[in-house]
Design a protein around this motif. Sequence first.
Motif, PDB file in Angstrom:
ATOM      1  N   ALA A  18      15.684  17.286   1.743  1.00 13.71           N
ATOM      2  CA  ALA A  18      15.546  18.438   2.104  1.00 13.71           C
ATOM      3  C   ALA A  18      16.544  19.385   1.446  1.00 13.71           C
ATOM      4  O   ALA A  18      16.092  20.777   1.112  1.00 13.71           O
ATOM      5  N   LEU A  19      17.556  19.045   0.900  1.00 13.51           N
ATOM      6  CA  LEU A  19      18.443  19.711   0.222  1.00 13.51           C
ATOM      7  C   LEU A  19      17.910  20.178  -1.048  1.00 13.51           C
ATOM      8  O   LEU A  19      18.214  21.175  -1.787  1.00 13.51           O
ATOM      9  N   CYS A  20      17.239  19.054  -1.821  1.00 14.62           N
ATOM     10  CA  CYS A  20      16.303  19.164  -3.069  1.00 14.62           C
ATOM     11  C   CYS A  20      15.414  20.208  -2.878  1.00 14.62           C
ATOM     12  O   CYS A  20      14.863  21.118  -3.552  1.00 14.62           O
ATOM     13  N   GLY A  21      14.259  20.037  -1.757  1.00  8.37           N
ATOM     14  CA  GLY A  21      13.220  20.602  -1.349  1.00  8.37           C
ATOM     15  C   GLY A  21      13.082  22.032  -0.908  1.00  8.37           C
ATOM     16  O   GLY A  21      12.393  22.891  -1.235  1.00  8.37           O
ATOM     17  N   GLY A  22      14.311  22.421   0.013  1.00  9.98           N
ATOM     18  CA  GLY A  22      14.404  23.597   0.515  1.00  9.98           C
ATOM     19  C   GLY A  22      14.341  24.706  -0.802  1.00  9.98           C
ATOM     20  O   GLY A  22      13.667  25.788  -0.667  1.00  9.98           O
ATOM     21  N   PRO A  23      15.387  24.785  -1.415  1.00 17.75           N
ATOM     22  CA  PRO A  23      15.382  25.557  -2.721  1.00 17.75           C
ATOM     23  C   PRO A  23      14.035  25.497  -3.511  1.00 17.75           C
ATOM     24  O   PRO A  23      13.705  26.887  -3.825  1.00 17.75           O
ATOM     25  N   PHE A  24      13.438  24.410  -3.692  1.00 22.56           N
ATOM     26  CA  PHE A  24      12.306  24.445  -4.333  1.00 22.56           C
ATOM     27  C   PHE A  24      10.883  25.129  -3.574  1.00 22.56           C
ATOM     28  O   PHE A  24      10.341  25.621  -4.183  1.00 22.56           O
ATOM     29  N   PHE A  25      11.109  25.009  -2.286  1.00 19.26           N
ATOM     30  CA  PHE A  25       9.977  25.756  -1.311  1.00 19.26           C
ATOM     31  C   PHE A  25      10.161  27.146  -1.555  1.00 19.26           C
ATOM     32  O   PHE A  25       9.274  27.947  -1.690  1.00 19.26           O
ATOM     33  N   LEU A  26      11.467  27.705  -1.740  1.00 20.36           N
ATOM     34  CA  LEU A  26      11.783  29.182  -1.726  1.00 20.36           C
ATOM     35  C   LEU A  26      11.463  29.621  -3.115  1.00 20.36           C
ATOM     36  O   LEU A  26      10.832  30.797  -3.104  1.00 20.36           O
ATOM     37  N   TRP A  27      11.607  28.638  -4.006  1.00 13.09           N
ATOM     38  CA  TRP A  27      11.134  29.075  -5.494  1.00 13.09           C
ATOM     39  C   TRP A  27       9.533  29.299  -5.596  1.00 13.09           C
ATOM     40  O   TRP A  27       9.070  30.313  -6.045  1.00 13.09           O
ATOM     41  N   LEU A  28       8.876  28.454  -4.818  1.00 18.52           N
ATOM     42  CA  LEU A  28       7.390  28.471  -4.847  1.00 18.52           C
ATOM     43  C   LEU A  28       6.884  29.784  -4.165  1.00 18.52           C
ATOM     44  O   LEU A  28       5.998  30.423  -4.517  1.00 18.52           O
ATOM     45  N   MET A  29       7.546  30.027  -2.964  1.00 15.80           N
ATOM     46  CA  MET A  29       7.172  31.057  -2.384  1.00 15.80           C
ATOM     47  C   MET A  29       7.291  32.437  -2.938  1.00 15.80           C
ATOM     48  O   MET A  29       6.682  33.506  -3.074  1.00 15.80           O
ATOM     49  N   ARG A  30       8.524  32.699  -3.725  1.00 18.48           N
ATOM     50  CA  ARG A  30       8.900  33.879  -4.621  1.00 18.48           C
ATOM     51  C   ARG A  30       7.755  33.908  -5.832  1.00 18.48           C
ATOM     52  O   ARG A  30       7.467  34.892  -6.061  1.00 18.48           O
ATOM     53  N   ARG A  31       7.719  32.583  -6.340  1.00 17.55           N
ATOM     54  CA  ARG A  31       6.680  32.653  -7.389  1.00 17.55           C
ATOM     55  C   ARG A  31       5.307  33.307  -6.942  1.00 17.55           C
ATOM     56  O   ARG A  31       4.580  33.930  -7.695  1.00 17.55           O
ATOM     57  N   ASP A  32       4.879  32.746  -5.864  1.00 19.07           N
ATOM     58  CA  ASP A  32       3.485  33.250  -5.554  1.00 19.07           C
ATOM     59  C   ASP A  32       3.425  34.873  -4.962  1.00 19.07           C
ATOM     60  O   ASP A  32       2.514  35.342  -4.982  1.00 19.07           O
TER      61      ASP A  32
END
Length: 371
Positions: free
Chosen positions: A347-361
């Motif tokens: 979750a510590l790795c995936g949370g920031p990745f999820f936020l990055w994907l949302m901002r990218r989209d």
Amino acid sequence: MTQSATGTPTERTVRRRKAEEAEAGRTRLTVTLLVLTALLMVSAMAGLAIGSVRVPPGQVWGIVTHALGADWQEPDWSGARETIVVDVRAPRVLLGAVTGAGLAVIGTALQALVRNPLAEPYLLGVSSGASLGAVSVIVFGVTLFGPVSLSVTAFVGALGALLLVYATARTGGRITSSRLVLSGVAIAAVLTAVLDLLLLTTDRGNEARAVLAWTLGGLGGVNWGTLWLPSAALLLGVGILMAQARNLNLLLAGEEAAATMGLDVARFRAQLFVLLSLVTGVLVAAAGPIGFVGLMMPHIVRLFVGGDHRRVLPTAALGGAVFLIWADIAARTIAAPMEIPVGVLTALCGGPFFLWLMRRDARRGTDRGVA
């Protein structure tokens, strides 16, 4: 006559470029698979060697080959170290590889099925549904299906959660990324609340504490006798998904285009929902809910092998296996002798990745829907 058979110079150039691109893609895929396979072997060896008791790599290799019946060297290790490597760490490493690979391919397939780059079992509430089903078996002592009762009820919970999220997000015959994610988060919250209520009201205090730790995700407590079911589920899931890779590719072009190519979209989606729920339920029953592996791996491997599912699925499986093995190594060494739940680290790795994907989209203005 020659020109009509072979095409114009422009057409020949286009065909040559396409052939060169296809060859480059195959070479890139081969190199990526070879690198990931080597990384998987190194990761497995590291998982066997690293822990509260460090075992030298040479001894690890000797112990493993000795256990396989190849006595190429005189044993220079203690019986305790052999027990640690063979009976404690080896099943754990294998479960990590199986679970990581399974979650990665499930996430890959879900993203194609619902045409949403943010889809994955944890975010869509599938893991929460599987957890609720598994915990119900423990709390109520259900043994209707014998030793596989935990996996069966986890599968039922996963399938029910996935169908509920899909039905909730589908309004006006259309699903958007935002509605799908919000529906998944909301239903996951409700299912988690029900799960917590079960744990609070049960009179099995010791079991409740063990289950609470299990809900954070972890690979401890596995043994050789319980590895066969998640391994079989992974082989079944990967085999079927690889056979359906072309249809997953068709879905990326949209439902209308896929239907034009002869795909029964509704039936295909329903069948894969059942398959993905089955694999998710078995994996969650074995390792607990571990999030974001299915979100990160598909996006990472697409950078190397492109978007064709015939390439993405095997690459994501290897990448997920490597990632989860190292996440488990970190979970049992960062705060040793205390062990951190591996689900916390993912979750510590995936949370920031999820936020990055949302901002990218959001920057791309993509809120694509599924009919």
